[in-house]
Design a protein around this motif. Structure first.
Motif, PDB file in Angstrom:
ATOM      1  N   PHE A   1       0.716  -1.317   0.630  1.00 53.45           N
ATOM      2  CA  PHE A   1       0.202  -0.133  -0.048  1.00 53.45           C
ATOM      3  C   PHE A   1       0.659   1.165  -0.100  1.00 53.45           C
ATOM      4  O   PHE A   1       1.908   0.811   0.696  1.00 53.45           O
ATOM      5  CB  PHE A   1      -0.919   0.272   1.334  1.00 53.45           C
ATOM      6  CG  PHE A   1      -2.217  -1.481   1.299  1.00 53.45           C
ATOM      7  CD1 PHE A   1      -3.261  -0.933   0.099  1.00 53.45           C
ATOM      8  CD2 PHE A   1      -2.369  -2.277   1.026  1.00 53.45           C
ATOM      9  CE1 PHE A   1      -4.241  -1.021  -0.195  1.00 53.45           C
ATOM     10  CE2 PHE A   1      -3.098  -3.443   0.997  1.00 53.45           C
ATOM     11  CZ  PHE A   1      -4.152  -1.995   0.742  1.00 53.45           C
TER      12      PHE A   1
ATOM     13  N   LYS B   1      -8.374   1.221   5.114  1.00 52.45           N
ATOM     14  CA  LYS B   1      -9.297   0.585   5.226  1.00 52.45           C
ATOM     15  C   LYS B   1      -9.441  -0.787   4.653  1.00 52.45           C
ATOM     16  O   LYS B   1     -10.956  -1.373   3.788  1.00 52.45           O
ATOM     17  CB  LYS B   1      -9.524   1.617   3.306  1.00 52.45           C
ATOM     18  CG  LYS B   1      -9.035   2.631   3.516  1.00 52.45           C
ATOM     19  CD  LYS B   1      -9.000   3.657   2.050  1.00 52.45           C
ATOM     20  CE  LYS B   1      -8.789   4.946   2.354  1.00 52.45           C
ATOM     21  NZ  LYS B   1      -9.368   5.338   1.016  1.00 52.45           N
TER      22      LYS B   1
ATOM     23  N   GLU C   1      -4.055   1.109  -3.821  1.00 47.42           N
ATOM     24  CA  GLU C   1      -4.917   2.464  -3.040  1.00 47.42           C
ATOM     25  C   GLU C   1      -5.826   1.426  -3.413  1.00 47.42           C
ATOM     26  O   GLU C   1      -6.116   1.243  -4.328  1.00 47.42           O
ATOM     27  CB  GLU C   1      -5.597   3.335  -3.547  1.00 47.42           C
ATOM     28  CG  GLU C   1      -4.420   4.408  -3.707  1.00 47.42           C
ATOM     29  CD  GLU C   1      -4.078   6.409  -4.388  1.00 47.42           C
ATOM     30  OE1 GLU C   1      -4.278   5.870  -5.453  1.00 47.42           O
ATOM     31  OE2 GLU C   1      -3.771   6.835  -3.848  1.00 47.42           O
TER      32      GLU C   1
ATOM     33  N   GLU D   1      -4.185   4.355   3.846  1.00 40.71           N
ATOM     34  CA  GLU D   1      -4.855   3.214   2.729  1.00 40.71           C
ATOM     35  C   GLU D   1      -4.531   1.277   3.264  1.00 40.71           C
ATOM     36  O   GLU D   1      -5.722   0.415   3.557  1.00 40.71           O
ATOM     37  CB  GLU D   1      -4.333   2.956   1.370  1.00 40.71           C
ATOM     38  CG  GLU D   1      -3.919   4.026   0.315  1.00 40.71           C
ATOM     39  CD  GLU D   1      -5.489   4.525   0.094  1.00 40.71           C
ATOM     40  OE1 GLU D   1      -6.469   3.098  -0.273  1.00 40.71           O
ATOM     41  OE2 GLU D   1      -5.773   5.699  -0.297  1.00 40.71           O
TER      42      GLU D   1
END
Length: 77
Positions: free
Chosen positions: A39, A47, A75, A44
């Motif tokens: 990432f 998430k 992302e 990110e």
């Protein structure tokens, strides 16, 4: 490159306070290959959700069929 993944493993390193990354498999150029998504930043990584389909976007690195694929600067979109 943008991909959708629903089956993946979330793994972590101990480097720099720990970073999460994703491992999965996909067909690329007619071959089943392992893909590791690294990432862009920790926001990110936060998430990542299991049990859902994630849409990932990043720069694909392919060093040859004998190696796994890398998705860099990933992302979640």
């Amino acid at each position: 490159m943008t991909i959708h993944v629903s089956t993946f493993k979330v793994l972590a390193t101990g480097v720099d306070g720990g970073h999460k990354y994703i491992e999965t498999e996909l067909f690329h150029s007619g071959q089943l290959r392992k893909l590791t998504a690294l990432f862009k930043n920790k926001s990110e990584e936060a998430k990542i959700q299991t049990g859902v389909t994630l849409t990932l976007s990043g720069k694909l690195q392919d060093d040859g069929s004998e190696y796994g694929l890398l998705l860099l600067d990933t992302e979640i979109i």
